[in-house]
Design a protein around this motif. Sequence first.
Motif, mmCIF file in Angstrom:
data_model
loop_
_atom_site.group_PDB
_atom_site.id
_atom_site.type_symbol
_atom_site.label_atom_id
_atom_site.label_comp_id
_atom_site.label_asym_id
_atom_site.label_seq_id
_atom_site.Cartn_x
_atom_site.Cartn_y
_atom_site.Cartn_z
ATOM 1 N N ALA A 148 111.144 23.716 23.172
ATOM 2 C CA ALA A 148 110.349 24.937 23.273
ATOM 3 C C ALA A 148 110.325 25.623 21.910
ATOM 4 O O ALA A 148 111.357 25.734 21.241
ATOM 5 C CB ALA A 148 110.945 25.870 24.313
ATOM 6 N N SER A 149 109.150 26.065 21.495
ATOM 7 C CA SER A 149 109.032 26.815 20.243
ATOM 8 C C SER A 149 108.840 28.302 20.503
ATOM 9 O O SER A 149 109.168 29.139 19.661
ATOM 10 C CB SER A 149 107.852 26.284 19.414
ATOM 11 O OG SER A 149 106.637 26.410 20.141
ATOM 12 N N ARG A 150 108.321 28.630 21.697
ATOM 13 C CA ARG A 150 108.072 30.031 22.030
ATOM 14 C C ARG A 150 107.907 30.168 23.541
ATOM 15 O O ARG A 150 107.318 29.298 24.199
ATOM 16 C CB ARG A 150 106.810 30.537 21.326
ATOM 17 C CG ARG A 150 106.377 31.944 21.741
ATOM 18 C CD ARG A 150 105.123 32.361 21.002
ATOM 19 N NE ARG A 150 105.384 32.559 19.587
ATOM 20 C CZ ARG A 150 105.849 33.685 19.058
ATOM 21 N NH1 ARG A 150 106.091 34.739 19.839
ATOM 22 N NH2 ARG A 150 106.037 33.784 17.772
ATOM 23 N N SER A 172 101.397 22.992 25.903
ATOM 24 C CA SER A 172 101.560 24.307 26.524
ATOM 25 C C SER A 172 101.831 24.115 28.009
ATOM 26 O O SER A 172 101.209 23.269 28.653
ATOM 27 C CB SER A 172 100.299 25.161 26.335
ATOM 28 O OG SER A 172 100.090 25.443 24.970
ATOM 29 N N SER A 225 102.223 26.301 31.655
ATOM 30 C CA SER A 225 102.104 27.559 32.388
ATOM 31 C C SER A 225 103.321 27.736 33.283
ATOM 32 O O SER A 225 103.805 26.781 33.889
ATOM 33 C CB SER A 225 100.834 27.557 33.245
ATOM 34 O OG SER A 225 99.679 27.502 32.430
ATOM 35 N N GLU A 274 105.912 32.270 26.083
ATOM 36 C CA GLU A 274 104.695 33.065 25.999
ATOM 37 C C GLU A 274 104.667 34.159 27.073
ATOM 38 O O GLU A 274 105.274 34.033 28.141
ATOM 39 C CB GLU A 274 103.470 32.163 26.172
ATOM 40 C CG GLU A 274 103.377 31.025 25.162
ATOM 41 C CD GLU A 274 103.107 31.513 23.748
ATOM 42 O OE1 GLU A 274 102.790 32.707 23.568
ATOM 43 O OE2 GLU A 274 103.209 30.691 22.808
ATOM 44 N N GLY A 316 103.233 20.775 20.484
ATOM 45 C CA GLY A 316 101.909 21.357 20.628
ATOM 46 C C GLY A 316 101.481 21.544 22.069
ATOM 47 O O GLY A 316 100.459 22.189 22.331
ATOM 48 N N SER A 355 105.365 27.341 24.946
ATOM 49 C CA SER A 355 104.739 26.518 23.924
ATOM 50 C C SER A 355 105.800 25.584 23.363
ATOM 51 O O SER A 355 106.938 26.009 23.094
ATOM 52 C CB SER A 355 104.161 27.384 22.799
ATOM 53 O OG SER A 355 103.064 28.146 23.274
ATOM 54 N N LEU A 356 105.450 24.312 23.193
ATOM 55 C CA LEU A 356 106.402 23.314 22.732
ATOM 56 C C LEU A 356 106.120 22.916 21.290
ATOM 57 O O LEU A 356 105.002 23.076 20.788
ATOM 58 C CB LEU A 356 106.350 22.081 23.631
ATOM 59 C CG LEU A 356 106.498 22.315 25.136
ATOM 60 C CD1 LEU A 356 106.605 20.986 25.870
ATOM 61 C CD2 LEU A 356 107.706 23.204 25.434
ATOM 62 N N LYS A 357 107.147 22.383 20.625
ATOM 63 C CA LYS A 357 106.992 21.968 19.234
ATOM 64 C C LYS A 357 105.993 20.832 19.092
ATOM 65 O O LYS A 357 105.395 20.661 18.028
ATOM 66 C CB LYS A 357 108.357 21.577 18.668
ATOM 67 C CG LYS A 357 109.288 22.774 18.470
ATOM 68 C CD LYS A 357 110.565 22.406 17.745
ATOM 69 C CE LYS A 357 111.415 23.654 17.488
ATOM 70 N NZ LYS A 357 112.681 23.335 16.780
#
Length: 423
Positions: free
Chosen positions: A219-221, A238, A240, A223, A236, A232-234
């Motif tokens: 996970a990068s963020r 997504s 929900s 949301e 790219g 959001s994943l590293k």
Amino acid sequence: MAIMTDMGETRRVDYLLVGGGVASVKAAMGIRELDKEGSILIVKAEDRMPYDRPPLSKGILLGEMTAEDAESKDPSFYPDNKVDLETGVGVQSIGLAARKVSLTDGRVIEYGKMLLATGSRPRRPDLPGIDLDRVHLLREMSDSLAIRDSMATSKRAAFVGSGYIGMEVAADCLVKGIEVVLVDQNDYPWGKLVSPLTGNFLRREFENQGARFFMRDEASRIEGEGTVSGLSLKSGASISADMVVVGVGVERNLELASEAGLEMDEKHGVVVDEQLRTSDPNVWAAGDIAAYVDPVAEKRWHNEHHLNADWQGKQAGRNMAGAGEPYRRVAYFFSDMGDLHMALRGVPDVGKSVKVLGDPEIGEFVELYARDDGSLSMGIAFSHNEQRLDPISDRLEKEIEARRPAMDLQEADFGLDADKGLG
């Protein structure tokens, strides 16, 4: 009798148990087996009665248990056994030479003997969005109740990490009809604990129930605006989600012991001898923080599991009361994931997988691990019938103690169908 000093109220107790988990409760029981009258005080920072942690990721989330059901002992246990319990107050510092601790509310406790059982806290990654509503870490009862509330109104759950916590809570979500996605940087679930065979078996079991996995990803963020909306994943990708559970390990609460000057093992925590006594002759340690020498595994390590805290707490209490008994148990881990149950005996990082008995395709099998000399070092068993695991666990314990050659063991030794043997 309490006396007043310029530091606040000072109280003396014979036995001070720091930490309000199962280790302290069992230590009190161990003390009372040998010392019926010595004064005992348990100090617990969390403002709840002591409780067992396994239900937090199982019965509590499924609504099968209440918070009170998870309590380690009925509230009457404490007065009936002359055990004083202070909740909602922690220990600020320890003075070993004076045998005193300062509490967070300003009081001072003078002790004869002390147990440190301060446990662990969830590792909180530096992940953008981790403070959003409906993003959860799991360690305390309040965390479990918050996750249960989120599950009640969620259709999609995302999990950062597919270790014990992630997989157990994900299984509960699947039972409740919630869509599940798990993200992990490892190659397969439980990637730091088991072999590829077992890890991929777990993945198939969950995928057969509708779960999706993003392995070798991170996970990068998280949301959302105010409330979580996804990951959001590293890579790219997504995802929900109406709720997110972060389970990426724990950090042990070693600060008190370290600042007090107790001997520490850089990797494993508070150094204890065979009787779980620390470098200070009046202080013992048990549970997650105890770096003990395992005579069966022949190594010093720490064990972050409920049964280890239970067993070590009981033995430490008996030794505080004068028993002088070495701690010797074959490590035991267990997990429940929906209708799939696991029991592990031994030490996960001692030896390698050498044999599988039973059938991983149907989730009824035992995987055996061996040391370089071929002797059994660990066994991990899975079954959809929880009752089946008790005799398997007992047999694994016996064979590990005896250093039985792993390759000598057969399906019949564990009550498995010989026709399913893969070894």
